[in-house]
Design an enzyme around this catalytic site. Sequence first.
Site, PDB file in Angstrom:
ATOM      1  N   ARG A  28      -9.136   0.080   4.212  1.00 62.46           N
ATOM      2  CA  ARG A  28      -8.784   0.478   2.847  1.00 62.46           C
ATOM      3  C   ARG A  28      -9.500  -0.356   1.796  1.00 62.46           C
ATOM      4  O   ARG A  28      -9.765   0.124   0.698  1.00 62.46           O
ATOM      5  CB  ARG A  28      -7.268   0.372   2.628  1.00 62.46           C
ATOM      6  CG  ARG A  28      -6.479   1.352   3.477  1.00 62.46           C
ATOM      7  CD  ARG A  28      -5.060   1.534   2.950  1.00 62.46           C
ATOM      8  NE  ARG A  28      -5.035   2.364   1.776  1.00 62.46           N
ATOM      9  CZ  ARG A  28      -4.305   3.466   1.645  1.00 62.46           C
ATOM     10  NH1 ARG A  28      -3.558   3.890   2.647  1.00 62.46           N
ATOM     11  NH2 ARG A  28      -4.312   4.155   0.523  1.00 62.46           N
TER      12      ARG A  28
ATOM     13  N   TYR B  52      -3.120 -10.340   3.895  1.00 54.27           N
ATOM     14  CA  TYR B  52      -3.059  -8.938   4.319  1.00 54.27           C
ATOM     15  C   TYR B  52      -4.483  -8.444   4.505  1.00 54.27           C
ATOM     16  O   TYR B  52      -5.227  -8.299   3.531  1.00 54.27           O
ATOM     17  CB  TYR B  52      -2.294  -8.124   3.272  1.00 54.27           C
ATOM     18  CG  TYR B  52      -2.204  -6.633   3.492  1.00 54.27           C
ATOM     19  CD1 TYR B  52      -2.469  -6.041   4.722  1.00 54.27           C
ATOM     20  CD2 TYR B  52      -1.826  -5.803   2.437  1.00 54.27           C
ATOM     21  CE1 TYR B  52      -2.370  -4.665   4.901  1.00 54.27           C
ATOM     22  CE2 TYR B  52      -1.723  -4.431   2.604  1.00 54.27           C
ATOM     23  CZ  TYR B  52      -2.004  -3.867   3.832  1.00 54.27           C
ATOM     24  OH  TYR B  52      -1.914  -2.502   3.993  1.00 54.27           O
TER      25      TYR B  52
ATOM     26  N   LYS C  23      -0.537 -10.262   7.700  1.00 52.29           N
ATOM     27  CA  LYS C  23      -0.371  -8.884   8.159  1.00 52.29           C
ATOM     28  C   LYS C  23      -1.759  -8.419   8.585  1.00 52.29           C
ATOM     29  O   LYS C  23      -2.647  -8.217   7.749  1.00 52.29           O
ATOM     30  CB  LYS C  23       0.177  -7.996   7.044  1.00 52.29           C
ATOM     31  CG  LYS C  23       0.248  -6.520   7.424  1.00 52.29           C
ATOM     32  CD  LYS C  23       0.658  -5.647   6.237  1.00 52.29           C
ATOM     33  CE  LYS C  23       0.620  -4.169   6.600  1.00 52.29           C
ATOM     34  NZ  LYS C  23       0.958  -3.299   5.445  1.00 52.29           N
TER      35      LYS C  23
ATOM     36  N   ILE D 159       4.905  -4.654   9.854  1.00 54.61           N
ATOM     37  CA  ILE D 159       5.117  -4.085   8.521  1.00 54.61           C
ATOM     38  C   ILE D 159       4.765  -2.616   8.647  1.00 54.61           C
ATOM     39  O   ILE D 159       3.606  -2.250   8.779  1.00 54.61           O
ATOM     40  CB  ILE D 159       4.292  -4.818   7.461  1.00 54.61           C
ATOM     41  CG1 ILE D 159       4.795  -6.269   7.344  1.00 54.61           C
ATOM     42  CG2 ILE D 159       4.403  -4.114   6.115  1.00 54.61           C
ATOM     43  CD1 ILE D 159       4.034  -7.124   6.339  1.00 54.61           C
TER      44      ILE D 159
ATOM     45  N   THR E 127       0.834  -1.207   0.000  1.00 58.98           N
ATOM     46  CA  THR E 127       0.000   0.000   0.000  1.00 58.98           C
ATOM     47  C   THR E 127       0.866   1.253   0.000  1.00 58.98           C
ATOM     48  O   THR E 127       0.636   2.186  -0.779  1.00 58.98           O
ATOM     49  CB  THR E 127      -0.903   0.011   1.247  1.00 58.98           C
ATOM     50  OG1 THR E 127      -1.713  -1.156   1.244  1.00 58.98           O
ATOM     51  CG2 THR E 127      -1.785   1.245   1.269  1.00 58.98           C
TER      52      THR E 127
ATOM     53  N   TYR F 221     -12.863  -3.819  -3.367  1.00 55.91           N
ATOM     54  CA  TYR F 221     -13.972  -3.335  -4.191  1.00 55.91           C
ATOM     55  C   TYR F 221     -14.990  -4.432  -4.526  1.00 55.91           C
ATOM     56  O   TYR F 221     -16.196  -4.196  -4.515  1.00 55.91           O
ATOM     57  CB  TYR F 221     -13.486  -2.680  -5.495  1.00 55.91           C
ATOM     58  CG  TYR F 221     -14.608  -2.006  -6.254  1.00 55.91           C
ATOM     59  CD1 TYR F 221     -15.110  -0.774  -5.836  1.00 55.91           C
ATOM     60  CD2 TYR F 221     -15.197  -2.627  -7.349  1.00 55.91           C
ATOM     61  CE1 TYR F 221     -16.165  -0.176  -6.505  1.00 55.91           C
ATOM     62  CE2 TYR F 221     -16.247  -2.032  -8.022  1.00 55.91           C
ATOM     63  CZ  TYR F 221     -16.735  -0.805  -7.602  1.00 55.91           C
ATOM     64  OH  TYR F 221     -17.780  -0.225  -8.265  1.00 55.91           O
TER      65      TYR F 221
END
Length: 291
Positions: A138, A133, A161, A203, A44, A107
């Site tokens: 987000r 992840y 993560k 991370i 990201t 999305y």
Amino acid sequence: MIQGSMVALVTPMAPDNSLDWASLRNLVDWHLEQGTHGIVAVGTTGESATLSVEEHLAVINAVVEQVGGRIPVVAGTGANSVAEAMELTEGARQAGADACLLVTPYYNRPTQEGLYQFHKYIAEQVPIPQLLYNVPARTGVDMLPETVLRLAEVDNIIGIKEATGDMVRAKTLIEQSAEDFIVISGDDATAVELMLLGGQGDISVTANVVPSTMARMCELAIAKNAEAARALNEELMPLHRAMFLEANPIPVKWALAQMGLIPAGIRLPMTPLAEQYHAQVDTALRNAGLL
């Protein structure tokens, strides 16, 4: 070994938004000198969403080459298309990355079964260690602990993560997964607490600007030196907050440009840090001795 402070590396860009390869290699060298434990390329923070597939793979190749096997390189290869995620993951494998980091498909709003099948399919098709992840703020989709635990049993899926900052969830994943399943924080402000619970690292966005301090903090937390780790984290908290005054990587790229480490380029729809936040980020950098 994938653990400790894993910098979520920015992708340097020139003012015309072309990729700045010299700055990228210099950043990698700096992290090696500063004791960063691993590098996450094109996640990201690396603006993966606005790089073409060709650019994405070129950045992974450049980072792997510059690191030269001295620390692990984890390549961000997630996508909301299984075909694109497969292409990126296979490309990272061919480049010599040590592992891949695959964000939940964004999305599309998949079901939990869809998330399971998506990640299972890629893990079975591409023989490289893979980290899940989860960052619902987000992506708009939350991979629930029960889905993570199902995927933890799939060959090649070695960890996650977890970027929700939810310590109850982190504790569940750490306690109920196999001992060799890696749980890594994706939230700088709460990373110490996750590591003290048994997580293996962070991370980190903040590690872009203070790599040696973040490495030390992670070492202390993994060693269960709670008092020292929490004290160091408290010192870092103004930087943690400053790095998220606007959407990542807007503040951290502005900070690195102020430090003279990268040009100011950032790709739309991301924009340069709003002027109203300049003083706050500048103050955090100065108080940390970075300017």
